[in-house]
Design a protein around this motif. Sequence first.
Motif, PDB file in Angstrom:
ATOM      1  N   PRO A  60       0.831  -1.212   0.000  1.00  0.00           N
ATOM      2  CA  PRO A  60       0.000   0.000   0.000  1.00  0.00           C
ATOM      3  C   PRO A  60       0.864   1.260   0.000  1.00  0.00           C
ATOM      4  CG  PRO A  60      -0.683  -1.527   1.742  1.00  0.00           C
ATOM      5  CD  PRO A  60       0.626  -2.022   1.205  1.00  0.00           C
ATOM      6  N   HIS A  61       0.480   2.209  -0.822  1.00  0.00           N
ATOM      7  CA  HIS A  61       1.115   3.525  -0.730  1.00  0.00           C
ATOM      8  C   HIS A  61       0.116   4.573  -0.255  1.00  0.00           C
ATOM      9  CE1 HIS A  61      -0.601   5.542  -4.313  1.00  0.00           C
ATOM     10  NE2 HIS A  61      -0.620   4.333  -4.836  1.00  0.00           N
ATOM     11  N   SER A  62      -1.185   4.248  -0.320  1.00  0.00           N
ATOM     12  CA  SER A  62      -2.179   5.180   0.219  1.00  0.00           C
ATOM     13  C   SER A  62      -3.480   4.451   0.474  1.00  0.00           C
ATOM     14  CB  SER A  62      -2.422   6.358  -0.740  1.00  0.00           C
ATOM     15  OG  SER A  62      -3.089   5.925  -1.909  1.00  0.00           O
ATOM     16  N   LEU A  63      -4.261   5.004   1.426  1.00  0.00           N
ATOM     17  CA  LEU A  63      -5.630   4.541   1.647  1.00  0.00           C
ATOM     18  C   LEU A  63      -6.498   5.741   1.983  1.00  0.00           C
ATOM     19  CD1 LEU A  63      -6.606   4.497   4.919  1.00  0.00           C
ATOM     20  CD2 LEU A  63      -4.920   2.663   4.985  1.00  0.00           C
ATOM     21  N   MET A 240      -4.311   7.825   4.736  1.00  0.00           N
ATOM     22  CA  MET A 240      -2.915   7.587   5.065  1.00  0.00           C
ATOM     23  C   MET A 240      -2.098   7.448   3.788  1.00  0.00           C
ATOM     24  SD  MET A 240      -3.342   4.811   8.203  1.00  0.00           S
ATOM     25  CE  MET A 240      -1.653   5.029   8.794  1.00  0.00           C
ATOM     26  N   TRP A 241      -0.854   7.920   3.847  1.00  0.00           N
ATOM     27  CA  TRP A 241       0.104   7.754   2.758  1.00  0.00           C
ATOM     28  C   TRP A 241       1.358   7.122   3.347  1.00  0.00           C
ATOM     29  CZ3 TRP A 241      -3.166  11.727   3.562  1.00  0.00           C
ATOM     30  CH2 TRP A 241      -4.011  12.096   2.507  1.00  0.00           C
ATOM     31  N   PHE A 242       1.801   6.046   2.750  1.00  0.00           N
ATOM     32  CA  PHE A 242       2.958   5.296   3.250  1.00  0.00           C
ATOM     33  C   PHE A 242       4.165   5.617   2.365  1.00  0.00           C
ATOM     34  CE2 PHE A 242      -0.994   3.009   4.056  1.00  0.00           C
ATOM     35  CZ  PHE A 242      -0.965   2.950   5.447  1.00  0.00           C
ATOM     36  N   HIS A 243       5.122   6.331   2.934  1.00  0.00           N
ATOM     37  CA  HIS A 243       6.228   6.875   2.149  1.00  0.00           C
ATOM     38  C   HIS A 243       7.456   5.969   2.105  1.00  0.00           C
ATOM     39  CE1 HIS A 243       3.826  10.472   2.378  1.00  0.00           C
ATOM     40  NE2 HIS A 243       4.037  10.614   3.668  1.00  0.00           N
TER      41      HIS A 243
END
Length: 294
Positions: A60-63, A240-243
């Motif tokens: 995941p990079h974003s939800l 959320m953004w997963f960097h």
Amino acid sequence: MNEPLTPLDDLLTVLDPEQIERDIFRGTSRPSLVPRVFGGQVAAQALVAAGRTVPEDRLPHSLHSYFLRPGDPEVPIVYTVDRIRDGRSFTTRRVVAVQHGRPIFHLSASFQTHEEGLEHQEPMPAAPDPLSLPTAAEMLPRHAHRFADPQLLDRLLDARAAVDLRYADEPPFAKVGEPREAKSQVWFRTNGKLADDPLLHICLATYVSDMTLLDSVLLAHGRGGWAVGDVVGASLDHAMWFHRPFRADEWLLYDQESPSASGGRALARGRIFTESGALAVSVIQEGLVRVPRG
């Protein structure tokens, strides 16, 4: 003789929804502090369900999600996954959580294969050493006399048993009636090691991200929150953004602030940093925040 499950084992079981059809999963709930399912649990379970329909090399990079109705902690939650798109680099999934025949939660998540690219980030803010801060078992009993429910202390300690979460400053319920800056920091990590599964660490961070994000709103108004009964609140949406890679069983700094509150709603945003200073996750949430009448 089997050893009893640890609190972290119990949480990991809850965050492991059962697959009952190709794109249908069923999850159970942990005991809740309020008479509804904890939002972070629903978001994490939905992300697990989505992730299990995606190739393992994509994370995941974003939800983006909406809380539609209060969840019933006594009833299983059914998650249906819609395979929106499978591209060369990105995969998109939509998940609907259902109870009693009605949707209670909706999530859209995007997954990506690893790529190299431009790099920059905001610097990590100053924060005290997490090991210098009191644990929940040390801090919460000092404020139990403020809680609206005498049994809340035991329930709070149980809810925090799987995750070591430490406030950098006093929590909102410690100084009721004393408005402070609309900023809050907590350090957290799981109380035990996790498997080397990146999706698991992302889902654990998703779970924790909903625990304290609205604290910054309460601090601005000197409110103690639901624990002391001077505010009624609930999460409305969560993004959320997963960097960058991180481990949820190593210390993470959750830096939170609230830029605005109006119309019975409040906005909060957070940044999650690794102990080495890497910006790992960005979070934004709008919550319902009402002052009880009478």
